[in-house]
Design a protein around this motif. Structure first.
Motif, PDB file in Angstrom:
ATOM      1  N   PHE A 178      -9.302   1.122  -9.680  1.00  0.00           N
ATOM      2  CA  PHE A 178      -8.750   0.200  -8.692  1.00  0.00           C
ATOM      3  C   PHE A 178      -8.038   0.984  -7.594  1.00  0.00           C
ATOM      4  N   GLY A 179      -8.104   0.473  -6.383  1.00  0.00           N
ATOM      5  CA  GLY A 179      -7.398   1.081  -5.267  1.00  0.00           C
ATOM      6  C   GLY A 179      -7.449   0.174  -4.061  1.00  0.00           C
ATOM      7  N   GLY A 180      -6.957   0.665  -2.930  1.00  0.00           N
ATOM      8  CA  GLY A 180      -6.926  -0.117  -1.710  1.00  0.00           C
ATOM      9  C   GLY A 180      -7.481   0.666  -0.537  1.00  0.00           C
ATOM     10  N   HIS A 181      -7.941  -0.057   0.470  1.00  0.00           N
ATOM     11  CA  HIS A 181      -8.421   0.567   1.701  1.00  0.00           C
ATOM     12  C   HIS A 181      -7.257   0.867   2.642  1.00  0.00           C
ATOM     13  N   SER A 182      -7.544   1.621   3.690  1.00  0.00           N
ATOM     14  CA  SER A 182      -6.568   1.846   4.748  1.00  0.00           C
ATOM     15  C   SER A 182      -6.584   0.662   5.705  1.00  0.00           C
ATOM     16  N   PHE A 197      -7.268   4.741  -1.436  1.00  0.00           N
ATOM     17  CA  PHE A 197      -6.333   5.662  -0.785  1.00  0.00           C
ATOM     18  C   PHE A 197      -5.167   5.906  -1.746  1.00  0.00           C
ATOM     19  N   GLY A 198      -5.121   7.137  -2.245  1.00  0.00           N
ATOM     20  CA  GLY A 198      -4.304   7.432  -3.411  1.00  0.00           C
ATOM     21  C   GLY A 198      -2.810   7.363  -3.226  1.00  0.00           C
ATOM     22  N   GLY A 199      -2.322   7.592  -1.999  1.00  0.00           N
ATOM     23  CA  GLY A 199      -0.882   7.529  -1.804  1.00  0.00           C
ATOM     24  C   GLY A 199      -0.327   6.171  -2.152  1.00  0.00           C
ATOM     25  N   ALA A 200      -1.084   5.115  -1.833  1.00  0.00           N
ATOM     26  CA  ALA A 200      -0.657   3.749  -2.121  1.00  0.00           C
ATOM     27  C   ALA A 200      -0.839   3.392  -3.582  1.00  0.00           C
ATOM     28  N   GLY A 201      -1.535   4.240  -4.315  1.00  0.00           N
ATOM     29  CA  GLY A 201      -1.717   4.018  -5.739  1.00  0.00           C
ATOM     30  C   GLY A 201      -3.154   3.723  -6.108  1.00  0.00           C
ATOM     31  N   ILE A 250      -2.662  -3.651  -2.471  1.00  0.00           N
ATOM     32  CA  ILE A 250      -2.336  -2.227  -2.375  1.00  0.00           C
ATOM     33  C   ILE A 250      -2.349  -1.844  -0.900  1.00  0.00           C
ATOM     34  N   HIS A 251      -1.209  -1.387  -0.379  1.00  0.00           N
ATOM     35  CA  HIS A 251      -1.097  -1.151   1.063  1.00  0.00           C
ATOM     36  C   HIS A 251      -0.839   0.313   1.361  1.00  0.00           C
ATOM     37  N   GLN A 252      -1.822   0.948   1.964  1.00  0.00           N
ATOM     38  CA  GLN A 252      -1.693   2.330   2.384  1.00  0.00           C
ATOM     39  C   GLN A 252      -0.676   2.472   3.515  1.00  0.00           C
ATOM     40  N   ILE A 253      -0.515   1.435   4.322  1.00  0.00           N
ATOM     41  CA  ILE A 253       0.354   1.425   5.515  1.00  0.00           C
ATOM     42  C   ILE A 253       0.026   2.604   6.430  1.00  0.00           C
ATOM     43  N   ASP A 254      -1.230   2.684   6.816  1.00  0.00           N
ATOM     44  CA  ASP A 254      -1.625   3.629   7.864  1.00  0.00           C
ATOM     45  C   ASP A 254      -1.297   2.998   9.215  1.00  0.00           C
ATOM     46  N   LEU A 255      -0.003   2.789   9.428  1.00  0.00           N
ATOM     47  CA  LEU A 255       0.537   2.182  10.639  1.00  0.00           C
ATOM     48  C   LEU A 255       1.782   2.963  11.019  1.00  0.00           C
ATOM     49  N   ARG A 256       2.267   2.738  12.223  1.00  0.00           N
ATOM     50  CA  ARG A 256       3.474   3.413  12.699  1.00  0.00           C
ATOM     51  C   ARG A 256       4.464   2.382  13.246  1.00  0.00           C
ATOM     52  N   GLY A 257       5.733   2.779  13.280  1.00  0.00           N
ATOM     53  CA  GLY A 257       6.746   1.965  13.949  1.00  0.00           C
ATOM     54  C   GLY A 257       7.185   0.759  13.161  1.00  0.00           C
ATOM     55  N   ASP A 258       7.361  -0.361  13.851  1.00  0.00           N
ATOM     56  CA  ASP A 258       7.885  -1.607  13.280  1.00  0.00           C
ATOM     57  C   ASP A 258       6.757  -2.380  12.606  1.00  0.00           C
ATOM     58  N   ILE A 259       6.725  -2.420  11.268  1.00  0.00           N
ATOM     59  CA  ILE A 259       5.644  -3.108  10.563  1.00  0.00           C
ATOM     60  C   ILE A 259       6.047  -4.518  10.130  1.00  0.00           C
ATOM     61  N   SER A 260       7.130  -5.060  10.710  1.00  0.00           N
ATOM     62  CA  SER A 260       7.564  -6.402  10.309  1.00  0.00           C
ATOM     63  C   SER A 260       6.488  -7.444  10.594  1.00  0.00           C
ATOM     64  N   GLY A 261       5.711  -7.251  11.665  1.00  0.00           N
ATOM     65  CA  GLY A 261       4.632  -8.185  11.958  1.00  0.00           C
ATOM     66  C   GLY A 261       3.555  -8.175  10.882  1.00  0.00           C
ATOM     67  N   PHE A 262       3.306  -7.017  10.308  1.00  0.00           N
ATOM     68  CA  PHE A 262       2.323  -6.896   9.230  1.00  0.00           C
ATOM     69  C   PHE A 262       2.851  -7.515   7.937  1.00  0.00           C
TER      70      PHE A 262
END
Length: 454
Positions: A178-182, A197-201, A250-262
């Motif tokens: 099991f895993g998650g995409h970016s 994407f292993g960082g997210a688990g 599972i969230h890799q969070i390949d994002l930057r800055g303010d992720i409150s919208g996500f």
């Protein structure tokens, strides 16, 4: 032989035949009962197999000594000493203010000698080798009763109860990966749409993890040219005949800055992890990243199953629309908005890397708006409590003044003076708000047929 003797012999034979038939029937009945008993015992014994719980999971977190000085607070926000099982694997022994080792942190282990492994495998990237080989090291440390092996990074917030609920739905004796995409579509394109994407688990059933560990050195030699640990893990698992089963939470969070919208527009799936916690802004205003991690876990301790899941409801008398990300945020729109529009995250964040290519994300988005009828008034999670009636009540307080006026198109009912929202614990809800009050109460309930369309 006289007729009398023949008669006696015939009588004896009849009696013997009857006895044999009787014994035969008794034997059949006895064997059937034995089979029923055996089947019943088998069914009973299968029921005795315990439901998957937190003790059946073992974590292997990969970190380094330098970063652990501040990242340990992220892990300590969700780790449960003497309950959660596993280790943090460091590159070198801990020093300085890491000693004595915190009892609130996972116990540590030192990764195997990478220089020796590089020499043995001729691998082009020691970091990749360490991460992939680390799976074997986690399996080596696993104890009796382990059903699932969880691999992740030390800058990830995990939600363990939700993991247990997900994994309990699967047969741990079979092979699962099991895993998650970016979230960044180019990350999947550059590496693979079929990898976790292993960082997210990533989560491996123990039999698969054990087989992986058995073959890890031959696999590292075979793919010594690969410069991605996640891709290497994927191809090693694929060579064992197993492909990725992606999970939405599972969230890799390949994002930057303010992720409150996500985070404020999370689908109705169990939240499992938030990675790259170090590379985004603190998820709550006026808090450090560490404080925000502990704050988010306050709501998780009461009910992980609802964490971040979006609920949309309408207050039709004032033409307000509420969007609630349980345990994180609440938004008020001063207009009745379609659910299909509200479900799209607002782009408050930046892309993982600068790229002129479109599309950028693996999910639908909408841009921020300065239209007072389309821009929400934003509230963030403040507190949680359980009432005497057993209801869980979460409170959300205003994040910042919106500063763009009221929406005039639907009756001039401004939400400017609302400073707190109280929500008790599906898609529909009732809003209780008295004219002029600074407080709005939201009560969840099942949808009615005439409410399904805004």
């Amino acid at each position: 032989m006289s007729k009398q003797d023949k008669s006696n012999v015939l009588s004896i034979c009849k009696k013997m035949l009857i006895c044999c038939l009787f014994l035969y029937m008794c034997t059949i009945i006895f064997l059937n009962n034995s089979n029923l008993l055996s089947t019943s015992q088998t069914r009973t014994s299968s029921k005795i197999v315990a439901q998957t719980n937190i003790s059946h999971l073992v974590f292997g977190l990969l970190g380094n000594e330098r970063a652990w000085h501040h990242r340990k607070h992220y892990v300590e926000a969700w780790w449960r000493p003497n309950v959660t099982r596993g280790h943090i694997f460091l590159d070198v022994p801990p020093r300085g203010d890491l000693l004595p080792w915190s009892l609130n942190s996972p116990p540590y282990r030192i990764s195997d000698d990478i220089r020796k492994l590089v020499k043995e495998t001729n691998h082009v990237d020691p970091r990749v080798l360490r991460m992939v080989h680390g799976i074997m090291e986690v399996v080596r440390q696993a104890h009796e009763g382990v059903r699932w092996v969880i691999l992740g990074d030390d800058d990830t917030i995990f939600f363990v109860d939700n993991m247990v609920d997900i994994l309990a739905q699967y047969d741990h004796t079979k092979y699962y990966y099991f895993g998650g995409h970016s979230e960044f579509i180019l990350s999947n394109y550059w590496y693979s749409f079929n990898q976790g994407f292993g960082g997210a688990g990533i989560m491996l059933s123990y039999p698969l993890a054990r087989e992986f560990a058995h073959n890890v050195m031959s696999c590292l030699k075979r793919y010594a040219h690969l410069k991605s640990s996640d891709r290497t893990t994927m191809v090693c698992v694929a060579d064992l005949g197993v492909n990725l089963t992606p999970l939405q939470g599972i969230h890799q969070i390949d994002l930057r800055g303010d992720i409150s919208g996500f985070l404020s527009y999370h689908p109705k799936s169990l939240l499992t992890s938030l990675h790259h916690y170090d590379t985004v802004d603190p998820i709550f205003p006026s808090m450090t990243r560490a404080q925000a991690g502990f704050h988010l876990q306050k709501a998780a301790r009461y009910d992980q199953s609802r964490m971040l899941q979006q609920t949309i409801c309408h207050h039709r008398s004032k033409s307000w629309t509420f969007s609630v990300s349980w345990g994180y945020s609440a938004h008020i729109y001063e207009k009745i908005m379609p659910r299909s529009w509200i479900q799209r995250p607002i782009v408050t964040f930046r892309t993982w890397q600068t790229s002129p290519r479109l599309p950028q994300y693996m999910f639908d988005v909408r841009g921020p708006s300065w239209n007072p009828c389309e821009a929400p008034r934003v509230f963030f999670f403040k507190s949680v409590e359980k009432t005497q009636r057993g209801e869980i009540v979460t409170t959300y307080t205003r994040g910042w003044p919106r500063g763009i006026g009221a929406c005039l198109s639907s009756g001039n009912f401004s939400a400017e003076y609302v400073s707190d929202i109280y929500i008790d614990k599906c898609e529909c809800c009732d809003v209780i708000h008295e004219e002029g009050s600074i407080r709005a109460d939201i009560k969840y309930r099942e949808c009615k047929i005439n409410e399904l369309i805004a």
